[in-house]
Design an enzyme around this catalytic site. Structure first.
Site, PDB file in Angstrom:
ATOM      1  N   ARG A  94       0.837  -1.208   0.000  1.00  0.00           N
ATOM      2  CA  ARG A  94       0.000   0.000   0.000  1.00  0.00           C
ATOM      3  C   ARG A  94       0.871   1.258   0.000  1.00  0.00           C
ATOM      4  O   ARG A  94       0.588   2.224  -0.697  1.00  0.00           O
ATOM      5  CB  ARG A  94      -0.921  -0.008   1.238  1.00  0.00           C
ATOM      6  N   TYR A 253     -13.980  11.164  -1.618  1.00  0.00           N
ATOM      7  CA  TYR A 253     -12.992  10.771  -2.626  1.00  0.00           C
ATOM      8  C   TYR A 253     -13.059  11.632  -3.883  1.00  0.00           C
ATOM      9  O   TYR A 253     -12.105  11.663  -4.668  1.00  0.00           O
ATOM     10  CB  TYR A 253     -13.162   9.292  -3.006  1.00  0.00           C
TER      11      TYR A 253
HETATM   12  C1  G6P Z   1     -12.213   4.499   3.982  1.00  0.00           C
HETATM   13  C2  G6P Z   1     -12.573   3.726   2.754  1.00  0.00           C
HETATM   14  C3  G6P Z   1     -12.139   2.307   2.841  1.00  0.00           C
HETATM   15  C4  G6P Z   1     -10.680   2.228   3.201  1.00  0.00           C
HETATM   16  C5  G6P Z   1     -10.410   2.955   4.486  1.00  0.00           C
HETATM   17  C6  G6P Z   1      -8.914   3.029   4.757  1.00  0.00           C
HETATM   18  O1  G6P Z   1     -13.102   4.277   4.947  1.00  0.00           O
HETATM   19  O2  G6P Z   1     -13.934   3.789   2.460  1.00  0.00           O
HETATM   20  O3  G6P Z   1     -12.361   1.725   1.591  1.00  0.00           O
HETATM   21  O4  G6P Z   1     -10.277   0.884   3.326  1.00  0.00           O
HETATM   22  O5  G6P Z   1     -10.903   4.233   4.446  1.00  0.00           O
HETATM   23  O6  G6P Z   1      -8.666   3.414   6.056  1.00  0.00           O
HETATM   24  P1  G6P Z   1      -7.197   3.371   6.692  1.00  0.00           P
HETATM   25  O7  G6P Z   1      -7.359   3.702   8.118  1.00  0.00           O
HETATM   26  O8  G6P Z   1      -6.667   1.995   6.425  1.00  0.00           O
HETATM   27  O9  G6P Z   1      -6.412   4.405   5.960  1.00  0.00           O
END
Ligand code: G6P
Length: 433
Positions: A94, A253
């Site tokens: 990631r 987004y």
């Molecule tokens: C949001 C999105 C999800 C994503 C998440 C990541 O809620 O809708 O699709 O997985 O954020 O969160 P993080 O804490 O892993 O950055």
């Protein structure tokens, strides 16, 4: 009567969410067995999360049998629901998806632009294999897919796997309803948003509170700087001009697409100060796992709310509850279009309000797309189809097409530079290329 839930990616720090969701709904959705599944590299996390889940269930006094394992095929036997929450290549992959595009002057994000493309390329083959196993071992099971990019992955599974009981879910529509309820000073259950579009590219067209149209009040508040971004992305707010011209409620987004330069600037600054979001999450996870290890902890810790996907379990658990109880209520899911948006193919996956019964989601007709966003939604859908194709063929030219047709990349030379850099960075997880 038994209900068995198998969580693929059960060692995730998010798992206490789903455990809490199951406990809270046990009166209407009496799950009898949960199996957490992970892979070798996730084994240590699985053990810690498993122990915490065990304490949570013991405290709740609910008769739920819990186990955790690395043996996916064994776990799938007699499953009724299989939820997926995996990240192929983990946070290291990631981080590359986020950092490399930014270094080349493009948006670097987990589910959008080049990062989203590479997450899809790594993930789709792995989930297709899971769907084939599900179809063979527990054909009756519903797959609830949280794995990102959720809309694209769900479409790939519905089109290319034999298993058709697949539903994609995301917490963004849920967050939008909750934030709207907050600004209107009402309860989320009173709010209904008419959604149009695709996962992480969905707009709210109308907002109703107990059947009364509150769209213009909400749009006004949004143009006054309401913060409704999840923890993982910036919140720049929306100008009055944009909101008035489109008359649509953007999701957080959309900032990547309509405020690209400003987001790039912010993200580069954040990269220098804190590293990528993956690196921030790694630190967060580290402290979460320290908390999880505490043998006195028997609840989901509040700190989990600092994750972007906070409250995702509400979405998954309400969905399973409605399928199990044939509730015929309305939830927002990623499912086959089936004519809900007449301009898109019937077999495209869209994010849409749907009636949920024991037969799964039935999308509610959205109707023609507004002219303002029609072009963008077409382009995004066509781009999604290109990514799915590339993930299966493993052909360089297919991946290149997906890059060059993505609105966040587009540049002929830049697409190639970025594609080459990311193919090299992720080669261990892209055996099809
Ligand atoms: C949001 C999105 C999800 C994503 C998440 C990541 O809620 O809708 O699709 O997985 O954020 O969160 P993080 O804490 O892993 O950055």
């Amino acid at each position: 009567m038994t209900i068995k839930l198998v969580v693929i990616g059960g060692g995730s720090s998010y798992t206490p969410e789903i455990i809490e969701g199951i406990i809270l709904r046990h009166h209407s959705f009496p799950v009898t067995e949960i199996v957490l599944v992970d892979i070798e590299e996730g084994n240590q996390k699985l053990e810690i999360v498993g122990q915490l889940a065990k304490r949570m269930i013991e405290k709740s006094n609910k008769p739920i049998k819990l186990s955790w394992t690395l043996d996916r095929k064994e776990a799938l036997k007699q499953a009724d629901f299989v939820s997926t929450q995996i990240r192929v290549g983990g946070l290291t992959a990631r981080s590359k998806d986020e950092r490399i595009p930014l270094q080349h002057g493009y948006i670097g994000q987990e589910t959008n632009g080049a990062g989203g493309i590479f997450k899809a390329l790594r993930t789709i083959p792995v989930l297709l294999e899971l769907a084939r196993d599900v179809h063979e071992i527990c054909p009756q099971a519903w797959v609830i897919n949280f794995t990102n990019p959720a809309g694209i992955v769900t479409e790939a599974l519905l089109k290319h796997s034999p298993h058709k009981k697949v539903i994609g879910v995301c917490n963004i529509p849920y967050n939008m309803r909750y934030s709207t309820a907050e600004i209107l000073n009402t309860k989320p259950k009173n709010v209904m948003i008419e959604f149009i579009g695709l996962n992480h590219y969905v707009f709210g067209r109308k907002v109703f509170v107990n059947g009364v149209d509150y769209t213009s009040e909400v749009l006004t508040k949004v143009s006054q700087g309401l913060d409704y971004s999840p923890a993982n992305i910036v919140n720049l707010g929306w100008s009055k001009t944009f909101i008035e011209a489109t008359s649509l409620l953007p999701n957080p987004y959309h900032q990547y697409y309509f405020q690209t330069a400003a987001v790039l600037k912010k993200d580069k600054q954040a990269l220098e100060e804190n590293g990528t979001r993956a690196e921030v999450v790694r630190r967060l996870e580290k402290s979460l796992f320290e908390l999880y290890k505490n043998p006195d902890l028997c609840d989901k810790p509040k700190e989990l709310e600092e994750r972007g996907g906070a409250f995702y379990s509400d979405v998954a658990c309400s969905l399973m509850d409605s399928i199990y109880n044939n509730k015929a209520d309305i939830q927002t899911v990623n499912t086959l279009n089936k004519g809900a948006i007449p301009e898109l193919p019937e077999d495209s996956v869209i994010e849409v309000n749907s009636v949920i019964t024991k037969n799964g989601p039935q999308p509610i007709t959205v109707g023609a797309l507004p002219n303002s966003v029609k072009g963008h939604i077409y382009q995004m859908k066509a781009f999604e189809e290109l990514v799915i194709r590339a993930s299966i063929t493993g052909h360089y030219k297919d991946a290149y097409l997906a890059m060059v047709m993505n609105p966040l990349i587009g540049d002929e030379v830049g697409s190639k530079t970025l594609l080459d850099a990311l193919l090299e960075a992720h080669k261990d997880y892209l055996p099809q290329f």
